[in-house]
Write an enzyme that holds these catalytic residues in place. Structure first.
Site, PDB file in Angstrom:
ATOM      1  CG  ASP A  67      -0.230  -0.532   2.501  1.00 12.07           C
ATOM      2  OD1 ASP A  67       0.895  -0.512   2.592  1.00 12.07           O
ATOM      3  OD2 ASP A  67      -1.014  -1.011   3.362  1.00 12.07           O
ATOM      4  CG  ASP A 135      -8.929  -1.477  11.886  1.00 13.66           C
ATOM      5  OD1 ASP A 135      -8.061  -2.390  11.461  1.00 13.66           O
ATOM      6  OD2 ASP A 135      -9.171  -0.390  11.266  1.00 13.66           O
ATOM      7  CG  HIS A 137      -5.860  -2.374   8.738  1.00 12.93           C
ATOM      8  ND1 HIS A 137      -5.885  -1.274   9.420  1.00 12.93           N
ATOM      9  CD2 HIS A 137      -4.640  -2.392   8.886  1.00 12.93           C
ATOM     10  CE1 HIS A 137      -4.921  -0.682   9.790  1.00 12.93           C
ATOM     11  NE2 HIS A 137      -3.951  -1.294   9.517  1.00 12.93           N
ATOM     12  CD  GLU A 142      -8.755   0.727   7.859  1.00 11.74           C
ATOM     13  OE1 GLU A 142      -8.998  -0.166   8.580  1.00 11.74           O
ATOM     14  OE2 GLU A 142      -7.994   1.839   8.128  1.00 11.74           O
TER      15      GLU A 142
HETATM   16  C1  F6R Z   1       1.247  -1.469   6.136  1.00 10.76           C
HETATM   17  C2  F6R Z   1       0.012  -2.049   6.161  1.00 10.76           C
HETATM   18  C3  F6R Z   1      -0.470  -2.177   7.555  1.00 10.76           C
HETATM   19  C4  F6R Z   1       0.303  -2.505   8.725  1.00 10.76           C
HETATM   20  C5  F6R Z   1      -0.674  -2.203   9.898  1.00 10.76           C
HETATM   21  C6  F6R Z   1      -0.035  -2.944  11.246  1.00 10.76           C
HETATM   22  O1  F6R Z   1       1.931  -1.580   4.799  1.00 10.76           O
HETATM   23  O2  F6R Z   1      -0.181  -2.810   5.376  1.00 10.76           O
HETATM   24  O3  F6R Z   1      -1.669  -2.949   7.230  1.00 10.76           O
HETATM   25  O4  F6R Z   1       0.768  -3.809   8.566  1.00 10.76           O
HETATM   26  O5  F6R Z   1      -1.319  -0.979   9.995  1.00 10.76           O
HETATM   27  O6  F6R Z   1       0.914  -1.706  11.477  1.00 10.76           O
HETATM   28  P1  F6R Z   1       2.242  -1.775  12.683  1.00 10.76           P
HETATM   29  O7  F6R Z   1       3.083  -2.807  12.219  1.00 10.76           O
HETATM   30  O8  F6R Z   1       2.500  -0.370  12.806  1.00 10.76           O
HETATM   31  O9  F6R Z   1       1.214  -2.089  13.745  1.00 10.76           O
END
Ligand code: F6R
Length: 261
Positions: A67, A135, A137, A142
């Site tokens: 992303d 959440d 995702h 989301e």
């Molecule tokens: C980032 C991504 C997100 C993160 C998620 C967890 O490329 O795709 O899904 O993996 O937000 O983020 P952290 O590791 O910062 O808790």
């Protein structure tokens, strides 16, 4: 899903790096799916350490990131392109022309279709790394995202923006829109590795591993994939109901693998 509970976040990053090194050893031309955020940083550091010791090379690898934020210049400190350059790409032998991110300018629907086409052209992802949002995702899919979704623009929830505000000067500076691989795109990967560490991930880990498959917990879609490994530290695993069973299965599985090596 293979659920592996490890003693520490450090062991999670070492085991994750093992999987990437094995993949690149088996096939130096591998197509790797990469994630950003706080969790994978330790894995990238471990890969750098092994690269410095000539244990792994990225020379022939191709990468696709999950992303990118819409509205940040690629050179912005918090763009995912900058993150990957800083955390991994600039310090290893990867060809930057072989590193891909979804485009965030122009017609975003078309940009998503182009990303899907380049994934197909590259032969699909061999190993996809994922983190998980509090959440539920994966990438920026989301809650409520279609389980069949493909790369497209997606608005971030307030909760995700608040979680990610720690990387920005203020909540207001966190973009509201992203371009993200879809859940369907992720499920097309040949192998998936999800890593989660820390107590703040324990409730969501229980939901996606032991709860029903539902668009309200996007990571639960991984239950439908035949080859998923989930690496958790003790804190992220603390709410799992069947932790003892996963530990037993893992002990059997590892002893079988040791016999075969
Ligand atoms: C980032 C991504 C997100 C993160 C998620 C967890 O490329 O795709 O899904 O993996 O937000 O983020 P952290 O590791 O910062 O808790």
């Amino acid at each position: 899903m293979r659920i592996v509970i490890l003693e520490s976040a450090e062991s999670v990053s070492q085991r994750a790096a093992d999987l990437f090194c094995d993949q690149l050893k088996r096939n130096p031309n591998s197509v790797l799916g990469l994630a950003t955020g706080g969790t994978p940083v330790a894995t990238y550091r471990e890969l750098l350490r092994r690269y410095d010791q000539n244990q792994v090379s990225f020379e022939h690898a191709t990468t696709f990131n999950l992303d990118e934020y819409v509205g940040l210049e690629p050179a912005h400190e918090q763009s995912y392109r900058s993150f990957m350059n800083r955390e991994l790409f600039e310090s290893v032998d990867i060809d930057l022309a072989q590193t891909h991110f979804p485009a965030t300018l122009g017609d975003l629907t078309e940009a998503g279709q182009r990303y899907e086409a380049s994934l197909v052209e590259a032969g699909g992802i061999d190993l996809q790394l994922l983190g998980i949002g509090t959440d539920g995702h994966i990438a920026f899919n989301e809650p409520g995202s279609s389980l069949a979704s493909r790369t497209r623009p997606k608005a971030l929830t307030q909760r995700t923006r608040m979680d990610n505000a720690r990387f920005f000067d203020s909540l207001e500076s966190v973009p509201k829109l992203s371009m993200t691989m879809g859940i369907g795109t992720i499920l097309d990967a040949k192998q998936i590795l999800l890593i989660a560490t820390g107590q703040n991930k324990s409730k969501v880990c229980r939901k996606f591993i032991e709860g029903p498959v539902t668009a309200l917990v996007p990571a639960s879609a991984l239950q439908m994939h035949p080859r998923v490994t989930v690496l958790l530290d003790e804190e992220a695993a603390q709410d799992l109901e069947r932790a003892d069973y996963y530990r037993e299965v893992e002990a059997i599985q590892s002893s079988l693998e040791n016999q075969n090596t």
